[in-house]
Structures are given as structure tokens and as C-alpha cells.
Design an enzyme around this catalytic site. Structure first.
Site, PDB file in Angstrom:
ATOM      1  N   TYR A   1      38.370  39.942  27.605  1.00  0.00           N
ATOM      2  CA  TYR A   1      39.060  40.557  28.745  1.00  0.00           C
ATOM      3  C   TYR A   1      38.817  42.075  28.759  1.00  0.00           C
ATOM      4  O   TYR A   1      38.476  42.650  29.799  1.00  0.00           O
ATOM      5  CB  TYR A   1      40.562  40.253  28.642  1.00  0.00           C
ATOM      6  CG  TYR A   1      41.387  40.775  29.789  1.00  0.00           C
ATOM      7  CD1 TYR A   1      41.468  40.073  30.990  1.00  0.00           C
ATOM      8  CD2 TYR A   1      42.091  41.969  29.677  1.00  0.00           C
ATOM      9  CE1 TYR A   1      42.232  40.555  32.052  1.00  0.00           C
ATOM     10  CE2 TYR A   1      42.855  42.454  30.734  1.00  0.00           C
ATOM     11  CZ  TYR A   1      42.930  41.742  31.915  1.00  0.00           C
ATOM     12  OH  TYR A   1      43.678  42.222  32.962  1.00  0.00           O
TER      13      TYR A   1
HETATM   14  P1  NAD Z   1      47.668  35.631  37.848  1.00  0.00           P
HETATM   15  O1  NAD Z   1      47.271  34.762  36.713  1.00  0.00           O
HETATM   16  O2  NAD Z   1      49.084  35.592  38.322  1.00  0.00           O
HETATM   17  O3  NAD Z   1      46.718  35.410  39.097  1.00  0.00           O
HETATM   18  C1  NAD Z   1      45.320  35.319  38.946  1.00  0.00           C
HETATM   19  C2  NAD Z   1      44.703  34.859  40.249  1.00  0.00           C
HETATM   20  O4  NAD Z   1      43.307  34.630  40.034  1.00  0.00           O
HETATM   21  C3  NAD Z   1      45.315  33.546  40.723  1.00  0.00           C
HETATM   22  O5  NAD Z   1      45.480  33.590  42.127  1.00  0.00           O
HETATM   23  C4  NAD Z   1      44.265  32.527  40.340  1.00  0.00           C
HETATM   24  O6  NAD Z   1      44.256  31.388  41.172  1.00  0.00           O
HETATM   25  C5  NAD Z   1      42.978  33.348  40.514  1.00  0.00           C
HETATM   26  N1  NAD Z   1      41.897  32.753  39.753  1.00  0.00           N
HETATM   27  C6  NAD Z   1      41.863  32.505  38.414  1.00  0.00           C
HETATM   28  N2  NAD Z   1      40.730  31.863  38.098  1.00  0.00           N
HETATM   29  C7  NAD Z   1      40.044  31.687  39.261  1.00  0.00           C
HETATM   30  C8  NAD Z   1      38.818  31.065  39.586  1.00  0.00           C
HETATM   31  N3  NAD Z   1      38.062  30.473  38.653  1.00  0.00           N
HETATM   32  N4  NAD Z   1      38.430  31.064  40.868  1.00  0.00           N
HETATM   33  C9  NAD Z   1      39.192  31.630  41.837  1.00  0.00           C
HETATM   34  N5  NAD Z   1      40.362  32.225  41.595  1.00  0.00           N
HETATM   35  C10 NAD Z   1      40.787  32.246  40.313  1.00  0.00           C
HETATM   36  O7  NAD Z   1      47.284  37.098  37.367  1.00  0.00           O
HETATM   37  P2  NAD Z   1      47.637  38.537  37.964  1.00  0.00           P
HETATM   38  O8  NAD Z   1      48.468  39.221  36.962  1.00  0.00           O
HETATM   39  O9  NAD Z   1      48.101  38.459  39.367  1.00  0.00           O
HETATM   40  O10 NAD Z   1      46.181  39.200  37.876  1.00  0.00           O
HETATM   41  C11 NAD Z   1      45.440  39.624  38.995  1.00  0.00           C
HETATM   42  C12 NAD Z   1      44.414  40.650  38.545  1.00  0.00           C
HETATM   43  O11 NAD Z   1      45.098  41.778  37.991  1.00  0.00           O
HETATM   44  C13 NAD Z   1      43.482  40.144  37.448  1.00  0.00           C
HETATM   45  O12 NAD Z   1      42.182  40.651  37.646  1.00  0.00           O
HETATM   46  C14 NAD Z   1      44.081  40.733  36.196  1.00  0.00           C
HETATM   47  O13 NAD Z   1      43.141  40.882  35.160  1.00  0.00           O
HETATM   48  C15 NAD Z   1      44.569  42.060  36.724  1.00  0.00           C
HETATM   49  N6  NAD Z   1      45.578  42.703  35.885  1.00  0.00           N
HETATM   50  C16 NAD Z   1      46.807  42.127  35.718  1.00  0.00           C
HETATM   51  C17 NAD Z   1      47.732  42.782  34.908  1.00  0.00           C
HETATM   52  C18 NAD Z   1      49.117  42.227  34.672  1.00  0.00           C
HETATM   53  O14 NAD Z   1      49.866  42.828  33.872  1.00  0.00           O
HETATM   54  N7  NAD Z   1      49.533  41.140  35.321  1.00  0.00           N
HETATM   55  C19 NAD Z   1      47.406  43.984  34.282  1.00  0.00           C
HETATM   56  C20 NAD Z   1      46.145  44.513  34.476  1.00  0.00           C
HETATM   57  C21 NAD Z   1      45.234  43.878  35.294  1.00  0.00           C
END
Ligand code: NAD
Length: 255
Positions: free
Chosen positions: A160
Site C-alpha cells: 500500500y
Molecule cells: P473503502 O474500502 O471504504 O472504499 C474503497 C472503494 O474502492 C470501494 O468503493 C470499493 O468498491 C472500491 N474498490 C475496491 N476494489 C475495487 C476494484 N477491484 N474495482 C473497482 N473498485 C474497487 O475505502 P476508502 O477509505 O473510502 O478509500 C478510498 C481511497 O482513499 C483509497 O484509495 C484509499 O487508499 C484512500 N485512503 C483512505 C484513507 C482512510 O483512512 N480511509 C486514508 C488514506 C487514503
């Protein structure tokens, strides 16, 4: 004169990972600003109810499109469909991402490949395809969702962290090439946000306590607190911002 509100009326945004968490909030906020949204996800058609209702309330449109972004062939089909329907994407939000936690010495290569495929390879493939359209029009916005782990190594998430470090560099590389062609490429780097992605951490009381002690604002962020900076970067007001990786982290990186 530039509007004094974020007005995306008449724009079409494509948001990956729109079904939940940060991607859902981004889709909602972009529609609240007037944009139509194409929401990409695995089985999003079965779960898009609220977003379609939200679009109706906003007077915009939400179109769910199923695609597994770990599969290059499915991304190709998605792109063919968009071309066939003559959809012009003005705003691309590369949000979909996954995380796999395990010590580096036992991190499986399957996990490594899957994380890199979704978090990095798909971002390049989509940015290249829609970037080409945007260059032809001389106008477009690409916003990548990076992470505070674009700047730090994190703990137990080597794949990641590598993918998010690469997203920061890809954002700058694309901005260097496309800024002069009317395309703004930027990234938002969330800190710790309460979504499914951090569910394990939220359940771990000790880890949550140590995180909260380290975050100046001392709380989890909300998905909409990431969505509004994305909407700003998608707006005309952000016209001079190129290649920025904007931390939105409750002060995490300041400490
Ligand atoms: P989440 O797990 O709630 O959502 C992830 C989304 O990605 C979901 O809608 C899922 O369906 C989609 N996804 C996963 N695999 C997929 C695939 N193979 N094909 C199509 N869609 C797919 O996570 P989140 O926290 O909402 O994360 C969203 C973004 O923010 C990500 O890139 C994550 O790395 C980033 N992020 C999140 C955080 C946090 O603290 N939540 C922090 C930093 C960065």
C-alpha cells in the site's frame, strides 16, 4: 470572473470506488456542486440506490458502471463503453483503493500484485485514456486519492505504501506533461478517515488511542472532509494548481 461558489454544472465526473466510503462522499459532493457522476465499482449497480436518489435531489444524474479495476480487460470494456456512448469526462477522480496489512517479510506476492493493480496500474490506465480526451479538448481535471503514506512508510502495509508513494510521483509526472495542455492533475492525501478501509484500526482500541494521541485534531476524519477539497480541485477556482499532493489529515504530517 470566477464564481464565488464551487459550480460544476454541466460537467461530467467519473469517480472510481463510488459505492462507499470516500468515493461515495466525493460522488455526493460533486453532484451537490452540479456535476453528473459516473460511479465505477464492483457490483455498484446493485448498490447504487442512495446515490441515484441523491442525484435526483441535486438535479443531476448518477450512472453506476460495474468494473473490477484489478482486471485490465474490464477497464478496456469500461473505456469502450464510454467511447461508444460518446461520454466526455471532464473530471476523473481515481479514488478506488485497497489495503492489505501484514509484515513485509510475509506479505504475499498475490496481495502485492492486487494492491498495485488497483491502486496504481488502474490509475495510470484511466488517466492515460481520459487524459488523452482532455488534452484534445484542452480542458480537464484529474484528482488522485493518495494518502499520508505517500509521504511516510506506514506499518505493516508495504504494498500500500509503495502504491501511494507512486501515486504522488505519477501525479507530478502527469502534471509536468499536461499542465500546458489545459489539464490539471493533482492529488488529495487523506489522513485517517472512518471508512471500511480503516475498520481494523478502528476496532483496535490500543492502535486507535495511539493514533488519536498523534493526530493534532485528535479524531478520525469524515469522508466528506476529503470530498470538499476534491471538489475544489475539480473547480475553475483551482485553475493554477498543478502537481500538488494536498494532505487533508487533521494535522498528522505537521507533527
Ligand atoms: P473503502 O474500502 O471504504 O472504499 C474503497 C472503494 O474502492 C470501494 O468503493 C470499493 O468498491 C472500491 N474498490 C475496491 N476494489 C475495487 C476494484 N477491484 N474495482 C473497482 N473498485 C474497487 O475505502 P476508502 O477509505 O473510502 O478509500 C478510498 C481511497 O482513499 C483509497 O484509495 C484509499 O487508499 C484512500 N485512503 C483512505 C484513507 C482512510 O483512512 N480511509 C486514508 C488514506 C487514503
Amino acid at each position: 470572473m470566477t464564481s464565488n461558489t464551487i459550480n460544476l454544472t454541466g460537467k461530467t465526473a467519473l469517480v472510481t470506488g463510488a459505492s462507499r466510503g470516500i468515493g461515495r462522499a466525493i460522488s455526493e459532493v460533486l453532484m451537490e456542486c452540479g456535476a453528473d457522476v459516473l460511479g465505477i465499482g464492483t457490483s455498484i449497480k446493485a448498490r447504487d440506490g442512495d446515490l441515484t436518489d441523491h442525484a435526483v435531489r441535486c438535479g443531476t444524474a448518477f450512472t453506476p458502471i460495474d468494473a473490477d479495476l484489478s482486471d485490465r480487460a474490464q477497464i478496456n470494456s469500461l473505456l469502450e463503453g464510454v467511447r461508444r456512448d460518446h461520454v466526455e469526462v471532464d473530471i476523473l477522480v481515481n479514488n478506488a483503493g485497497i489495503i492489505r496489512r501484514s509484515p513485509a517479510e510475509s506479505h504475499s506476492l498475490e496481495d502485492w500484485d492486487r494492491v498495485l493493480a488497483i491502486n496504481l496500474d488502474a490509475v495510470f490506465q484511466l488517466s492515460q485514456a481520459f487524459g488523452k480526451q482532455m488534452i484534445e479538448r484542452g480542458d480537464g481535471k484529474i484528482i488522485n486519492i493518495a494518502s499520508v503514506l505517500s509521504f511516510q512508510g506506514g506499518i505493516l502495509v508495504p504494498g500500500y505504501a509503495a502504491s501511494k508513494g507512486a501515486i504522488a510521483q505519477l501525479t507530478k509526472a502527469l502534471a509536468n506533461e499536461w499542465a500546458s495542455k489545459g489539464v490539471n492533475v493533482n492529488a488529495v492525501a487523506p489522513g485517517y478517515i472512518a471508512t471500511d478501509n480503516t475498520a481494523d484500526l478502528q476496532r483496535d482500541a490500543d492502535r486507535t488511542a495511539s493514533l488519536m494521541a498523534r493526530i493534532p485534531v485528535a479524531r478520525w476524519g469524515e469522508p466528506r472532509e476529503i470530498a470538499w477539497p476534491v471538489a475544489f480541485l475539480a473547480s475553475a477556482q483551482a485553475s493554477f494548481i498543478h502537481g500538488t499532493v494536498l494532505p487533508v489529515d487533521g494535522g498528522w504530517l505537521a507533527r
